[in-house]
Design an enzyme around this catalytic site. Sequence first.
Site, PDB file in Angstrom:
ATOM      1  N   LYS A 130     -25.809  26.598  25.015  1.00 50.80           N
ATOM      2  CA  LYS A 130     -26.760  25.780  24.253  1.00 50.80           C
ATOM      3  C   LYS A 130     -26.590  24.341  24.717  1.00 50.80           C
ATOM      4  O   LYS A 130     -25.489  23.785  24.647  1.00 50.80           O
ATOM      5  CB  LYS A 130     -26.472  25.896  22.762  1.00 50.80           C
ATOM      6  CG  LYS A 130     -26.689  27.329  22.252  1.00 50.80           C
ATOM      7  CD  LYS A 130     -27.693  27.351  21.117  1.00 50.80           C
ATOM      8  CE  LYS A 130     -27.946  28.771  20.651  1.00 50.80           C
ATOM      9  NZ  LYS A 130     -29.270  28.909  20.049  1.00 50.80           N
ATOM     10  N   LYS A 230     -36.656  38.159  18.817  1.00 54.96           N
ATOM     11  CA  LYS A 230     -35.758  38.208  17.664  1.00 54.96           C
ATOM     12  C   LYS A 230     -36.370  39.180  16.666  1.00 54.96           C
ATOM     13  O   LYS A 230     -37.293  38.806  15.933  1.00 54.96           O
ATOM     14  CB  LYS A 230     -35.611  36.811  17.049  1.00 54.96           C
ATOM     15  CG  LYS A 230     -34.843  35.836  17.927  1.00 54.96           C
ATOM     16  CD  LYS A 230     -34.721  34.494  17.238  1.00 54.96           C
ATOM     17  CE  LYS A 230     -33.614  33.640  17.828  1.00 54.96           C
ATOM     18  NZ  LYS A 230     -33.839  33.245  19.205  1.00 54.96           N
TER      19      LYS A 230
HETATM   20 MG    MG Z   1     -33.234  29.844  21.799  1.00 50.58          MG
END
Ligand code: MG
Length: 330
Positions: A130, A230
């Site tokens: 990230k 997701k």
């Molecule tokens: Mg992402």
Amino acid sequence: MMKFWVHRYELKPLRAIGAVADAKPRSGALLKVAWANGNVGYSDIFPWPEYGDASIEKQIAMLAKGKLTSLVEQSIWLAKKDAAIRSEKRNAFAGITKVKNHYLISDYTKFTDDEFKNARVEGFTTFKVKVGRDLKAEANFVTEILRKHAVLIRLDFGAKTNIDQFKEFVSYLNPNNLAKIEFAEDPCPWDLVNWIDASKLLPIAIDFEADRVDFNKFQVKPPFRVVVIKPTRMDLEKTLMLVNKFALKMVVTSSLDHPVGVAHALLQASELKKFYPNTLLDCGCLTTQAYEPDEFSARVKLNGPFLKEISGTGIGFDDLWEEIEWAPVK
Ligand code: MG
């Protein structure tokens, strides 16, 4: 007629979560759904207000009024899957197709050489970092990993950077290493021109920014090659149509949610792997370690980059459903 109960919880992150969220506790709720035929199923509701979701209290209040947010709608759909398997008294994960997962580096400043070596020994070959807080330092971190190890890197910018910052980041990388960057996720807020620009530098993946895209408008290929799915957040069928239409690759990830959400993501990933073995890349469902361990996360047994088991019927956790407190939604 469905009946609903919720169990509110907080997850305590062990580290900051990328450029998006600090290490403050996150609120969500487990959902129990009972159908008229006697079936009962379980799932998770885990909003990301950072990405525009209503708070968990708002989600529950709307459910009480019979209005379903897309998050709750998806949650009920997953609970229904669990209920069906649970009613057959079988374990959802027994004998399923194996799915490999990436290793998530949510805070590179806390990431040690030892942790990296352990992950390699366990069999991880893909690492997702990230990024978006300190471009130069993050790029150096990635360069250093790629100098020492034969692994693939996924970068997740979470659309917190703009196109110029994205370009700046790439300029800090060693050009010889660019082929080792599997993709860059949400490099900047969705904008067709900027994303085409970004796609000239690295392969692009789309995650949360997909909410802003009108896919019907694409006549030619979109500027991204990978779609992050997701299952706890989005309608699978619509996404699959897009993946098929444009020959995209896909990655299933958890929503960095409760272990119950993780279990559902793992199940969806393995069902997709069975039918799309070459289209589904390494996934990102192993995120239970991002938070302080609890009784639920202890049930998610891993074997390196693979799920080993979650015992019980349906998606598991059988005895824990009896132990936790449920509040009826009315
Ligand atoms: Mg992402």
